[in-house]
Design an enzyme around this catalytic site. Structure first.
Site, PDB file in Angstrom:
ATOM      1  N   THR A   1       8.872   3.604  -3.380  1.00 50.90           N
ATOM      2  CA  THR A   1       8.403   4.288  -4.587  1.00 50.90           C
ATOM      3  C   THR A   1       9.227   5.545  -4.853  1.00 50.90           C
ATOM      4  OG1 THR A   1       6.217   3.358  -4.236  1.00 50.90           O
ATOM      5  CG2 THR A   1       6.366   5.238  -5.734  1.00 50.90           C
ATOM      6  N   VAL A  18       7.313   2.246   4.345  1.00 48.47           N
ATOM      7  CA  VAL A  18       8.281   1.524   3.512  1.00 48.47           C
ATOM      8  C   VAL A  18       7.865   1.585   2.047  1.00 48.47           C
ATOM      9  CG1 VAL A  18       9.384  -0.706   3.065  1.00 48.47           C
ATOM     10  CG2 VAL A  18       9.018   0.039   5.418  1.00 48.47           C
ATOM     11  N   CYS A  19       6.570   1.452   1.781  1.00 52.92           N
ATOM     12  CA  CYS A  19       6.079   1.503   0.396  1.00 52.92           C
ATOM     13  C   CYS A  19       6.342   2.878  -0.214  1.00 52.92           C
ATOM     14  CB  CYS A  19       4.597   1.178   0.340  1.00 52.92           C
ATOM     15  SG  CYS A  19       4.197  -0.487   0.908  1.00 52.92           S
ATOM     16  N   ALA A  20       6.104   3.924   0.558  1.00 49.10           N
ATOM     17  CA  ALA A  20       6.352   5.285   0.083  1.00 49.10           C
ATOM     18  C   ALA A  20       7.844   5.486  -0.194  1.00 49.10           C
ATOM     19  CB  ALA A  20       5.848   6.298   1.106  1.00 49.10           C
ATOM     20  N   SER A  55       0.844  -1.201   0.000  1.00 48.75           N
ATOM     21  CA  SER A  55       0.000   0.000   0.000  1.00 48.75           C
ATOM     22  C   SER A  55       0.869   1.237   0.000  1.00 48.75           C
ATOM     23  CB  SER A  55      -0.924   0.029   1.212  1.00 48.75           C
ATOM     24  OG  SER A  55      -1.673   1.235   1.204  1.00 48.75           O
TER      25      SER A  55
END
Length: 166
Positions: free
Chosen positions: A64, A59-61, A54
């Site tokens: 990306t 961590v995803c941010a 998500s």
């Protein structure tokens, strides 16, 4: 099937495990404008596919943002980030974060990518953190299924694999 954990607890990955040397499976996901996107849409290019659970998590941010920065140094490589976030949420996040070198794609509708690449987490209906590099002839040249979903991938290895792919 690869053993993966989420916050230390084992999760079930649905779909086929992809390995280096495999012909890259096709998939159908949605762009932020709701148009369908398939693997074939980027045929003839090297693809680095960054998979995140998500975009609204730390961590995803970071993942990306990192690949967005690296994409500028990867001429001829298409960098795709795929999650099950709604296309509208992805577009909002990208606008706020200044993400413009990565194509954000949503697998929320059918989990087509998640099932084709073996990253659909059955218990959560999210995608497991992973990285795939696919060469211009649609061969998989690099795969990383991150063992613990909340951990970062090996950025350097993925970037080097994308640079080597033709």
């Amino acid at each position: 099937m690869k053993q993966v954990t989420f916050k230390g607890k084992p999760v079930t990955l649905v779909g086929n495990t992809v390995q280096v040397g495999d012909q890259a499976p096709d998939f159908k996901v949605l762009a932020n404008d709701l148009t369908e996107v398939t693997l074939n849409d980027s045929k003839g290019h090297v693809r680095l596919i960054s998979v995140v659970p998500s975009i609204d998590t730390g961590v995803c941010a970071e993942q990306t943002r990192r690949f967005n920065e690296e994409a500028a140094q990867l001429p001829g490589v298409k960098v795709l980030t795929i999650s099950v976030d709604l296309p509208f949420a992805q577009a909002r996040w990208c606008g706020a974060a200044g993400i413009d070198n990565v194509q954000m794609l949503s697998d929320h509708r059918d989990l087509s990518f998640g099932n084709a690449y073996g990253v659909h987490i059955k218990e959560l209906r999210l995608l497991s953190r992973s990285i795939f590099v696919i060469d211009s002839s649609d061969r998989v040249t690099y795969v990383e299924y991150v063992d613990e979903v909340t951990n970062h991938p090996n950025y350097e290895a993925a970037i080097e694999a994308a640079k080597r792919a033709k």
